[in-house]
Design an enzyme around this catalytic site. Structure first.
Site, PDB file in Angstrom:
ATOM      1  N   GLU A  62      11.645  -3.619  -5.006  1.00 28.44           N
ATOM      2  CA  GLU A  62      11.005  -3.643  -3.507  1.00 28.44           C
ATOM      3  C   GLU A  62      11.794  -2.957  -2.449  1.00 28.44           C
ATOM      4  O   GLU A  62      11.980  -2.629  -1.481  1.00 28.44           O
ATOM      5  CB  GLU A  62      10.590  -4.344  -2.982  1.00 28.44           C
ATOM      6  CG  GLU A  62       8.965  -5.103  -3.485  1.00 28.44           C
ATOM      7  CD  GLU A  62       8.869  -6.718  -2.215  1.00 28.44           C
ATOM      8  OE1 GLU A  62       9.033  -6.121  -1.583  1.00 28.44           O
ATOM      9  OE2 GLU A  62       8.182  -7.487  -3.054  1.00 28.44           O
ATOM     10  N   TYR A 101       1.333   2.021   1.856  1.00 30.99           N
ATOM     11  CA  TYR A 101       2.870   0.633   0.979  1.00 30.99           C
ATOM     12  C   TYR A 101       3.155   1.728  -0.085  1.00 30.99           C
ATOM     13  O   TYR A 101       2.289   0.907  -0.866  1.00 30.99           O
ATOM     14  CB  TYR A 101       2.495  -0.583   0.893  1.00 30.99           C
ATOM     15  CG  TYR A 101       3.656  -1.266   0.314  1.00 30.99           C
ATOM     16  CD1 TYR A 101       4.179  -3.326   0.886  1.00 30.99           C
ATOM     17  CD2 TYR A 101       3.718  -1.646  -1.088  1.00 30.99           C
ATOM     18  CE1 TYR A 101       5.046  -3.102   0.818  1.00 30.99           C
ATOM     19  CE2 TYR A 101       4.577  -2.416  -1.366  1.00 30.99           C
ATOM     20  CZ  TYR A 101       4.524  -3.204  -1.226  1.00 30.99           C
ATOM     21  OH  TYR A 101       5.824  -3.950  -0.879  1.00 30.99           O
ATOM     22  N   GLU A 103       6.752   1.362  -2.767  1.00 31.82           N
ATOM     23  CA  GLU A 103       8.485   0.896  -3.228  1.00 31.82           C
ATOM     24  C   GLU A 103       8.905   2.532  -4.348  1.00 31.82           C
ATOM     25  O   GLU A 103       7.829   2.662  -4.966  1.00 31.82           O
ATOM     26  CB  GLU A 103       8.048  -0.301  -3.850  1.00 31.82           C
ATOM     27  CG  GLU A 103       7.759  -1.337  -3.266  1.00 31.82           C
ATOM     28  CD  GLU A 103       6.797  -2.356  -3.959  1.00 31.82           C
ATOM     29  OE1 GLU A 103       7.775  -2.461  -5.061  1.00 31.82           O
ATOM     30  OE2 GLU A 103       6.844  -3.134  -3.664  1.00 31.82           O
ATOM     31  N   HIS A 158       7.986  -4.122 -11.484  1.00 32.32           N
ATOM     32  CA  HIS A 158       7.552  -4.911 -10.270  1.00 32.32           C
ATOM     33  C   HIS A 158       5.228  -5.101 -10.358  1.00 32.32           C
ATOM     34  O   HIS A 158       5.224  -4.199  -9.910  1.00 32.32           O
ATOM     35  CB  HIS A 158       8.253  -4.778  -8.921  1.00 32.32           C
ATOM     36  CG  HIS A 158       7.418  -5.486  -7.944  1.00 32.32           C
ATOM     37  ND1 HIS A 158       7.299  -5.319  -6.639  1.00 32.32           N
ATOM     38  CD2 HIS A 158       7.657  -6.788  -7.877  1.00 32.32           C
ATOM     39  CE1 HIS A 158       7.221  -5.944  -5.525  1.00 32.32           C
ATOM     40  NE2 HIS A 158       6.721  -6.805  -6.572  1.00 32.32           N
ATOM     41  N   ASP A 192      10.138  -8.384 -11.440  1.00 33.35           N
ATOM     42  CA  ASP A 192      10.083  -8.807 -10.907  1.00 33.35           C
ATOM     43  C   ASP A 192       8.574  -9.097 -11.353  1.00 33.35           C
ATOM     44  O   ASP A 192       7.379  -8.057 -11.140  1.00 33.35           O
ATOM     45  CB  ASP A 192      10.013  -9.478  -9.310  1.00 33.35           C
ATOM     46  CG  ASP A 192       8.420 -10.038  -8.878  1.00 33.35           C
ATOM     47  OD1 ASP A 192       8.363 -11.166  -9.712  1.00 33.35           O
ATOM     48  OD2 ASP A 192       8.249 -10.059  -7.195  1.00 33.35           O
ATOM     49  N   ASP A 237      10.375 -13.793 -12.301  1.00 33.46           N
ATOM     50  CA  ASP A 237      12.059 -12.320 -12.944  1.00 33.46           C
ATOM     51  C   ASP A 237      12.163 -13.117 -14.055  1.00 33.46           C
ATOM     52  O   ASP A 237      12.732 -14.152 -14.055  1.00 33.46           O
ATOM     53  CB  ASP A 237      12.875 -12.503 -11.417  1.00 33.46           C
ATOM     54  CG  ASP A 237      12.751 -12.217 -10.246  1.00 33.46           C
ATOM     55  OD1 ASP A 237      12.242 -11.123  -9.464  1.00 33.46           O
ATOM     56  OD2 ASP A 237      12.255 -13.572  -9.050  1.00 33.46           O
ATOM     57  N   HIS A 277      13.868 -14.237  -3.353  1.00 34.48           N
ATOM     58  CA  HIS A 277      14.375 -13.521  -4.754  1.00 34.48           C
ATOM     59  C   HIS A 277      16.008 -13.469  -4.780  1.00 34.48           C
ATOM     60  O   HIS A 277      16.231 -12.970  -4.033  1.00 34.48           O
ATOM     61  CB  HIS A 277      13.706 -12.317  -5.231  1.00 34.48           C
ATOM     62  CG  HIS A 277      12.443 -12.078  -5.181  1.00 34.48           C
ATOM     63  ND1 HIS A 277      11.672 -12.955  -7.020  1.00 34.48           N
ATOM     64  CD2 HIS A 277      11.389 -12.077  -4.657  1.00 34.48           C
ATOM     65  CE1 HIS A 277      10.171 -12.782  -6.791  1.00 34.48           C
ATOM     66  NE2 HIS A 277      10.046 -11.948  -4.762  1.00 34.48           N
TER      67      HIS A 277
END
Length: 312
Positions: A62, A101, A103, A158, A192, A237, A277
């Site tokens: 992220e 969006y 990452e 992720h 994750d 995770d 997290h």
């Protein structure tokens, strides 16, 4: 004489128990929207620095660093905070289905304990299955001569919460592709995975090859809470290793979340500023562990015999 023997026995038993442990730590941490805004918060960055400086290799997820400044700030802080080591980073391209969006996967690593020997951005059309992942894995390979395993590959992921089951299953194909490409079985998958609670239904687990394949070892146990919020308890995770060789090269029971809230005495709100997290981590055994254990075991037996003779 008897008391001296007792001290010797106690010392050798202690040494025998700690052998196999190592300071070599691999971590995975979802930073929860890490970007320029978070990098300007001194208290948050201080905590992040302390957490990441514990790890020889740390996968960050992220990372939403569109201006590519936040990671550099973090790297600078790490190198100033921990002068015993030199840190560097390798990062994926910006990944995501939406332009609004995206990452990055970022690996932070100590250049004095590992050497980056390769990296590979996995394409999403290996089987003609277009766009299987929201964020395709960015695979890296390291040499770590001071560990028992010597060299390993890390596959980060992720998953998208809306597509967790499919993405976890597709990771099995990524694993096989990487094994063939780099001719290695020493592969760890981490990140994750959203592999719990409402995102991975129990009825769907039988459809995930990453779970059903017997040669894969999930090191973070189910029902281990990797979330910060007191109102949640989910094992999102994970760390998974391929093959018994790699599984044996990890320190038993060392895979766990790192509760930085408790460790650094933060309130829940302070911890949530850092992330929602906890990072997960595992220790690798050091080189020469088997030989050292054999020698210590021999010493243990000898001291035990001496103790018995003195107490007859």
């Amino acid at each position: 004489m008897r008391s001296s023997s007792l001290l010797l026995l106690s010392f050798l038993m202690g040494m025998f128990e700690i052998q196999g442990a190592s300071d070599f730590r691999i971590c995975a941490f979802n930073l929860h929207h890490f970007g320029e805004s978070k990098s300007k918060k001194s208290n948050v960055m201080h905590t992040l620095t302390r957490i990441i400086a514990r790890c020889d290799v740390c996968l960050l997820q992220e990372v939403r660093d569109s201006k590519e400044r936040a990671v550099l700030v973090l790297l600078d802080r790490l190198n100033r905070y921990d002068t015993k080591h030199v840190y560097d980073v390798v990062a994926s391209e910006r990944l995501g289905r939406s332009d609004s969006y995206q990452e990055q996967y970022v690996f932070v690593y100590r250049t004095d304990t590992v050497t980056l020997t390769g990296h590979y951005q996995y394409p999403d059309d290996q089987k003609g299955d277009v766009d299987a992942f929201s964020r395709e894995p960015f695979v890296v390979r390291f040499k770590a001569p001071k560990t028992d395993i010597k060299e390993f590959v890390l596959i980060p992921q992720h998953t998208s919460p809306a597509n967790t089951t499919k993405e976890l299953d597709e990771l099995y194909d990524v694993l096989q592709h990487v094994r063939r490409m780099w001719k290695t079985d020493n592969v760890m998958l981490l990140g994750d995975f959203n592999a719990d609670c409402g995102y991975l239904a129990k009825k769907n687990r039988k459809n995930v090859r990453l779970i059903t394949e017997k040669n894969l070892f999930w090191l973070i146990a189910d029902k281990t809470d990797t979330t910060v919020r007191s109102t949640t308890s989910c094992t999102y995770d994970r760390i998974v290793v391929h093959g018994e060789r790699f599984a044996r090269a990890t320190v038993p029971f060392s895979a766990k979340p790192f509760n930085f809230q408790m460790e650094y005495r933060l309130t829940e709100d302070q911890a949530l500023e850092v992330s929602d997290h906890f990072p997960v981590e595992v220790l690798l055994k050091g080189a020469g562990t088997k030989e050292t254990q054999t020698k210590l075991f021999s010493l243990f037996i000898l001291s035990h015999l001496v103790f018995q003779m003195l107490t007859w």
